[in-house]
Enzyme design. Sequence first.
Site, PDB file in Angstrom:
ATOM      1  N   LYS A  69       0.908  -1.138  -0.322  1.00 40.69           N
ATOM      2  CA  LYS A  69      -0.104  -0.141   0.039  1.00 40.69           C
ATOM      3  C   LYS A  69       0.161   1.245   0.239  1.00 40.69           C
ATOM      4  CE  LYS A  69      -3.867   2.622   1.192  1.00 40.69           C
ATOM      5  NZ  LYS A  69      -4.528   2.468   0.170  1.00 40.69           N
ATOM      6  N   LYS A  93       5.743   2.208   8.393  1.00 42.25           N
ATOM      7  CA  LYS A  93       4.882   2.852   8.201  1.00 42.25           C
ATOM      8  C   LYS A  93       3.379   2.155   9.143  1.00 42.25           C
ATOM      9  CE  LYS A  93       3.949   6.900   6.568  1.00 42.25           C
ATOM     10  NZ  LYS A  93       3.602   8.346   5.356  1.00 42.25           N
ATOM     11  N   LYS A 105       4.931   2.424  -3.515  1.00 46.95           N
ATOM     12  CA  LYS A 105       4.357   3.544  -3.909  1.00 46.95           C
ATOM     13  C   LYS A 105       5.248   3.699  -5.049  1.00 46.95           C
ATOM     14  CE  LYS A 105       4.372   7.804  -1.466  1.00 46.95           C
ATOM     15  NZ  LYS A 105       4.033   8.090  -0.161  1.00 46.95           N
ATOM     16  N   THR A 189      -4.440  12.390   7.525  1.00 41.81           N
ATOM     17  CA  THR A 189      -2.783  13.010   7.765  1.00 41.81           C
ATOM     18  C   THR A 189      -2.973  13.840   8.876  1.00 41.81           C
ATOM     19  OG1 THR A 189      -2.520  12.242   5.392  1.00 41.81           O
ATOM     20  CG2 THR A 189      -1.252  13.001   6.579  1.00 41.81           C
ATOM     21  N   ASN A 220      -2.454  19.652   1.870  1.00 41.41           N
ATOM     22  CA  ASN A 220      -3.448  18.887   2.321  1.00 41.41           C
ATOM     23  C   ASN A 220      -3.429  18.712   3.657  1.00 41.41           C
ATOM     24  OD1 ASN A 220      -5.361  17.265   2.791  1.00 41.41           O
ATOM     25  ND2 ASN A 220      -4.130  15.028   1.927  1.00 41.41           N
ATOM     26  N   SER A 348      -7.079   5.096   5.097  1.00 42.63           N
ATOM     27  CA  SER A 348      -6.491   3.921   3.237  1.00 42.63           C
ATOM     28  C   SER A 348      -7.205   2.900   4.029  1.00 42.63           C
ATOM     29  CB  SER A 348      -5.293   4.442   3.016  1.00 42.63           C
ATOM     30  OG  SER A 348      -5.796   5.762   2.282  1.00 42.63           O
TER      31      SER A 348
HETATM   32  P1  NAD Z   1       0.193  19.231  -1.347  1.00 41.67           P
HETATM   33  O1  NAD Z   1       1.343  19.254  -2.649  1.00 41.67           O
HETATM   34  O2  NAD Z   1      -0.879  18.825  -1.074  1.00 41.67           O
HETATM   35  O3  NAD Z   1       1.239  20.107  -0.452  1.00 41.67           O
HETATM   36  C1  NAD Z   1       2.623  20.300  -0.571  1.00 41.67           C
HETATM   37  C2  NAD Z   1       2.742  22.272   0.196  1.00 41.67           C
HETATM   38  O4  NAD Z   1       3.730  21.971   0.156  1.00 41.67           O
HETATM   39  C3  NAD Z   1       2.013  22.936  -1.040  1.00 41.67           C
HETATM   40  O5  NAD Z   1       1.092  23.987   0.030  1.00 41.67           O
HETATM   41  C4  NAD Z   1       3.200  23.506  -1.734  1.00 41.67           C
HETATM   42  O6  NAD Z   1       3.497  25.205  -1.975  1.00 41.67           O
HETATM   43  C5  NAD Z   1       4.575  23.529  -0.572  1.00 41.67           C
HETATM   44  N1  NAD Z   1       5.592  23.340  -0.948  1.00 41.67           N
HETATM   45  C6  NAD Z   1       6.845  22.993  -1.969  1.00 41.67           C
HETATM   46  N2  NAD Z   1       8.022  23.425  -1.624  1.00 41.67           N
HETATM   47  C7  NAD Z   1       7.664  23.951  -0.693  1.00 41.67           C
HETATM   48  C8  NAD Z   1       9.345  25.305   0.173  1.00 41.67           C
HETATM   49  N3  NAD Z   1      10.130  24.665  -1.042  1.00 41.67           N
HETATM   50  N4  NAD Z   1       8.890  25.962   1.071  1.00 41.67           N
HETATM   51  C9  NAD Z   1       7.133  26.071   1.777  1.00 41.67           C
HETATM   52  N5  NAD Z   1       6.833  24.824   0.766  1.00 41.67           N
HETATM   53  C10 NAD Z   1       6.632  24.108  -0.289  1.00 41.67           C
HETATM   54  O7  NAD Z   1       0.936  17.973  -0.941  1.00 41.67           O
HETATM   55  P2  NAD Z   1       0.398  16.943   0.833  1.00 41.67           P
HETATM   56  O8  NAD Z   1      -0.218  15.650   0.543  1.00 41.67           O
HETATM   57  O9  NAD Z   1       0.355  18.235   2.049  1.00 41.67           O
HETATM   58  O10 NAD Z   1       1.863  16.264   1.059  1.00 41.67           O
HETATM   59  C11 NAD Z   1       3.468  17.119   1.940  1.00 41.67           C
HETATM   60  C12 NAD Z   1       4.060  16.072   2.209  1.00 41.67           C
HETATM   61  O11 NAD Z   1       3.100  15.273   2.913  1.00 41.67           O
HETATM   62  C13 NAD Z   1       4.832  14.941   1.690  1.00 41.67           C
HETATM   63  O12 NAD Z   1       5.669  14.790   1.649  1.00 41.67           O
HETATM   64  C14 NAD Z   1       3.312  13.550   1.197  1.00 41.67           C
HETATM   65  O13 NAD Z   1       4.304  12.463   0.905  1.00 41.67           O
HETATM   66  C15 NAD Z   1       3.216  13.826   2.968  1.00 41.67           C
HETATM   67  N6  NAD Z   1       2.234  12.957   3.335  1.00 41.67           N
HETATM   68  C16 NAD Z   1       1.147  13.120   2.744  1.00 41.67           C
HETATM   69  C17 NAD Z   1       0.126  12.608   2.931  1.00 41.67           C
HETATM   70  C18 NAD Z   1      -0.746  13.003   3.008  1.00 41.67           C
HETATM   71  O14 NAD Z   1      -2.559  11.926   3.074  1.00 41.67           O
HETATM   72  N7  NAD Z   1      -1.528  14.048   2.125  1.00 41.67           N
HETATM   73  C19 NAD Z   1      -0.296  11.427   4.044  1.00 41.67           C
HETATM   74  C20 NAD Z   1       1.320  11.243   4.492  1.00 41.67           C
HETATM   75  C21 NAD Z   1       2.087  12.055   4.403  1.00 41.67           C
END
Ligand code: NAD
Length: 414
Positions: A69, A93, A105, A189, A220, A348
């Site tokens: 997953k 995780k 992934k 998350t 997100n 999930s």
């Molecule tokens: P997303 O695309 O919704 O958001 C990413 C955010 O980071 C955006 O606001 C973007 O503008 C910002 N960003 C990018 N580069 C940047 C920088 N240099 N400085 C500051 N901000 C910056 O993605 P997400 O889903 O929120 O995921 C973010 C992280 O969380 C990733 O590492 C992802 O793997 C992890 N994550 C997300 C989830 C989930 O359910 N969404 C679950 C587990 C882990």
Amino acid sequence: MDAPNALETARGQVRAACERLKLPPDVYEILKEPLRVLEVNIPIRMDDGRIRNFRAFRAQHNDALGPTKGGIRYHPDVTLEEVKALAMWMTFKNALANITYGGAKGGVICDPRSLSEGELERLSRGYIAAIARIVGPEQDIPAPDVYTNPKIMAWMMDEFSRLRGFYTPGVITGKPTTIGGSAGRDTATARGCAFVVREVARERGVELRGARVAVQGFGNAGAHVVAFLSEMGARVIAISDSRGAVFAEDGISPGAAIRHKQETGSVVDLEGTRPIGQEELLTLPCEILVPAALENAINADVAHRVRARIVAEAANGPTTPQADEILFRRGVTVIPDILANAGGVVVSYFEWVQNLQHYYWSEDEVTRRLEQVLVRAATNVLRLAAMDQISLRDAAYVIAVKRVADAMRDRGWY
Ligand code: NAD
């Protein structure tokens, strides 16, 4: 500046846990590589009539504990190495949360912002069709990650169902609730991160009410973390996205920030705030720092200057190994990604369970069960870390690697 390769970082974490557990070398030998990797090229007809070939990957790291997953990332810089590292992190995780999944992934090399809606749909359908032979509800269940969302999951579920010949919602999670998505998945998350921060703050004697919080990344994960920590009484003093960072000593209203981001595409120029440097956000005096953007945000140089008491890794891999050591020595508590952002995969998992049962839970039910799973995981990590005087990351990996190793042993893999 240290910006290590994510795969080397992931391997180092697993190797250290294997050594701590005194496991036979066979275990690391199995865990250092994914069990399966598929690389595909997806020819897509673009709106201008030409064909463009998109390279994409799916890595399945380990399925000792259950079907694999993990999310699908759309990004111009995605590499196979990165996808392998992210798949490895998913294995541990899931094991730490004690859900019956292995890790995987996916990644598609593309810039989704430069694609039209039609191109994005054809690419998404093309990707799931290209990997269809190795995914499915009993085998490998993808989900959203950076720059993928419920709409993309819906196209992929539809395409997979078309190929199978019948409605198969359990192939993918993070779907819209109209077609088998779970209540509460979109905020899971962040909600999970807030629960874990609450548990760790309590144990470390950090009062959450009034605590100053800085959040890097307003997507997100980040935007909802801002909302949930504010609900718990914390004061979010700084937020950022890829365009810039802003600061307000009296606190930022989550609602106003979300509206501003929706209207303008960024948090920059949010009313009542002043601009600060992106890196400055990471070193502000505050109680809680939440990196919620991409890998390697906190390197050794930044780590020396972090002034937070707790760093909660909502993003995957935001702290380099060198920075990790520095923070530990300086007494800064780092809540590792495999605990801090596990809420997404836990819900999930609930979505998949609901799909298999064709029986759906209320949002309250989802939240209650999420809290139960994460409080248990956090308690186990805090207890082991205190007993062995090790970091929360080391403790988390020891627990997770042991679960995977025990399953591999009992299945006769070593
Ligand atoms: P997303 O695309 O919704 O958001 C990413 C955010 O980071 C955006 O606001 C973007 O503008 C910002 N960003 C990018 N580069 C940047 C920088 N240099 N400085 C500051 N901000 C910056 O993605 P997400 O889903 O929120 O995921 C973010 C992280 O969380 C990733 O590492 C992802 O793997 C992890 N994550 C997300 C989830 C989930 O359910 N969404 C679950 C587990 C882990």
